[in-house]
Scaffold this active site. Structure first.
Site: not given
Length: 472
Positions: A115, A145, A218
């Site tokens: 993402h 992911d 992230s």
């Protein structure tokens, strides 16, 4: 009085001696439990952690534009259509985002989240020494992911992977990343839990940590005290401060190796519809608690069927390893190599049997899979779903043009059982958001917080439409 004073003095001296002997031991034990500081680990790892900046093009102003510059009359029927021919939509605009990553190879391979780099037109990597590089995508896996990117650089200092299996609940971990763009931010905490399911997909198996993780973290590493990567920081709970989730390294390494070798990920596939064994089924089949997965259907011309596995079998092991749930079986098979032969232990009519299955490739990314996606265990509301495909639509009498999730089973005593929804009903929307695939369902339900309401729009047959209200 003097004798009493003497006794008190002797007692005081004994107490002091005990303290001298005991407290150093306690102090030593505590110092072994709590690190004096994390500076050495942070210094050692910082050269392997990177900041990632991306730029992507948003067409027609995007969701934000439509939200703020929609019809001045709200969502009244017909008003939007009246104004749309006269509205001048803005030109494409660019949007920037931030994330983190870490180097796994001296030649420039970097791991991050999918993402972080998805749909990016430009990816820039900034090293700890402020050197900047343009990066290209090697491969990505939306299901877990994870993404692998590469920069043209030499003599980089990679981080090493450790085993997430060895990361015990309560053990110390350190997160390094760029929260809110603040590069090389170091936070520390413990492994709070393992095996967490947060509704992001079929392979949820997250490490939960209280090491502070925020937007921008992230893709960054979660390190053990030896400086090894045991997780990839991925998600936070919006309303839960201090709760973060990381993809376990044992899951990530197999995905990353495939991305590096072939730029895509393939997963093992049995070709069966499965469900967890209920208490009643466990008694019926004389199984131990949390043992086995029931085969609701074995599809013809697929690996399990060709090996001899049939509907009604209970799968209890894979390669001798105990299987306790549908999720357990899904993860185990998915992590095995396509084409490999594995021994599947089953119980059939009270007898143990073993079948050797040559695994096929799981059609994870196939929009028109002949089976459709399936939710093989009851969700929190008590539903089991299967995505509607052409064959299923024909069987249930739905037009082939309709998309949604078919209710395949309902857990007795659940909210779903008391709602009036029946098996065969088709879920098409949740809170005005269209639901066409299981990923839509898990993503939408994952955004609804506990205590909030989910309004579900169902279709029954060709004409009846109804809404059911659930409190999460």
């Amino acid at each position: 009085m003097r004798s009493v004073d003497k006794k008190i003095t002797i007692f005081t001296i004994c107490l002091m001696l005990f303290g001298l002997l005991a407290f150093p031991a306690l102090s030593g034990a505590w110092s072994r439990m709590v690190p004096a500081n994390f500076s050495e680990l942070a210094q050692q790892a910082k050269s392997g952690v990177v900041n990632i900046q991306t730029v992507k093009t948003i067409k027609g102003g995007g969701r934000v534009f439509r939200h703020f510059f929609g019809s001045p009359f709200g969502n009244q029927p017909g008003i939007e259509d009246f104004f749309s021919p006269f509205r001048q939509m803005p030109r494409n605009r660019t949007e920037s985002s931030l994330g983190s990553g870490f180097i796994i190879d001296k030649t420039g391979y970097i791991v991050t989240n999918n993402h972080v780099i998805k749909d990016a037109d430009q990816i820039k990597v900034i090293l700890h020494n402020d050197k900047e590089y343009d990066a290209r995508i090697i491969g990505a896996d939306s299901v877990t992911d994870l993404a692998l990117i590469k920069i043209d650089a030499k003599d980089l200092k990679p981080l090493k992977f450790g085993s997430s299996k060895n990361a015990q609940v309560g053990s110390w971990v350190v997160a390094i990343g760029s929260p809110f763009g603040l590069e090389q931010t170091v936070t520390a905490g413990i492994v709070s839990a393992k095996g967490r399911i947060i509704g992001s997909g079929p392979y949820d198996d997250f490490i939960q940590t209280d090491a502070s993780i925020n937007p921008g973290n992230s893709g960054g590493p979660l390190l053990n005290m030896d400086g090894e990567v045991v997780g990839i920081n991925t998600a936070i709970i919006k309303s839960g401060q201090g709760i973060g989730f990381a993809i376990p390294s044992d899951l990530a390494t197999s995905v990353i190796d495939q991305l590096k070798d072939s730029k895509r990920v393939s997963r093992g596939w049995l070709g069966v519809s499965i469900q967890d064994v209920s208490k009643e089924m466990s008694e019926y089949y004389t199984l131990d608690p949390d043992e086995g997965v029931y085969v609701a259907k074995a599809y013809e011309d697929n690996p399990a069927y060709e090996a001899g596995i049939r509907q009604g079998d209970v799968i209890v092991s894979v390669e001798g390893v105990k299987i306790s749930s549908s999720r357990d079986l899904t993860l185990t098979i998915a992590n095995l190599r396509v084409g490999s032969k594995v021994d599947i232990g089953v119980i059939r009519q009270g007898k143990n049997k073993t079948f050797t299955v040559k695994l096929g490739e799981r059609p994870d990314n196939s929009e028109d899979s002949q089976f459709g996606e399936e939710l093989n265990s009851f969700d929190d509301l008590g539903f089991m779903f299967k995505s509607l495909n052409e064959d299923l639509a024909g069987q249930l009498g739905y037009p082939s043009s309709i998309k949604g999730l078919v209710v395949t089973q309902i857990d007795p005593g659940s909210q779903a059982a008391m709602s009036g929804v029946r098996t065969g009903d088709l879920l098409v929307e949740i809170n005005h958001k269209k639901i066409t695939r299981l990923s839509d369902y898990t993503r939408t339900m994952g955004k609804i917080e506990k205590g909030q309401t989910a309004h579900m729009l169902f279709r029954r047959g060709n004409s009846q439409i109804f809404v059911v209200r659930f409190e999460k």
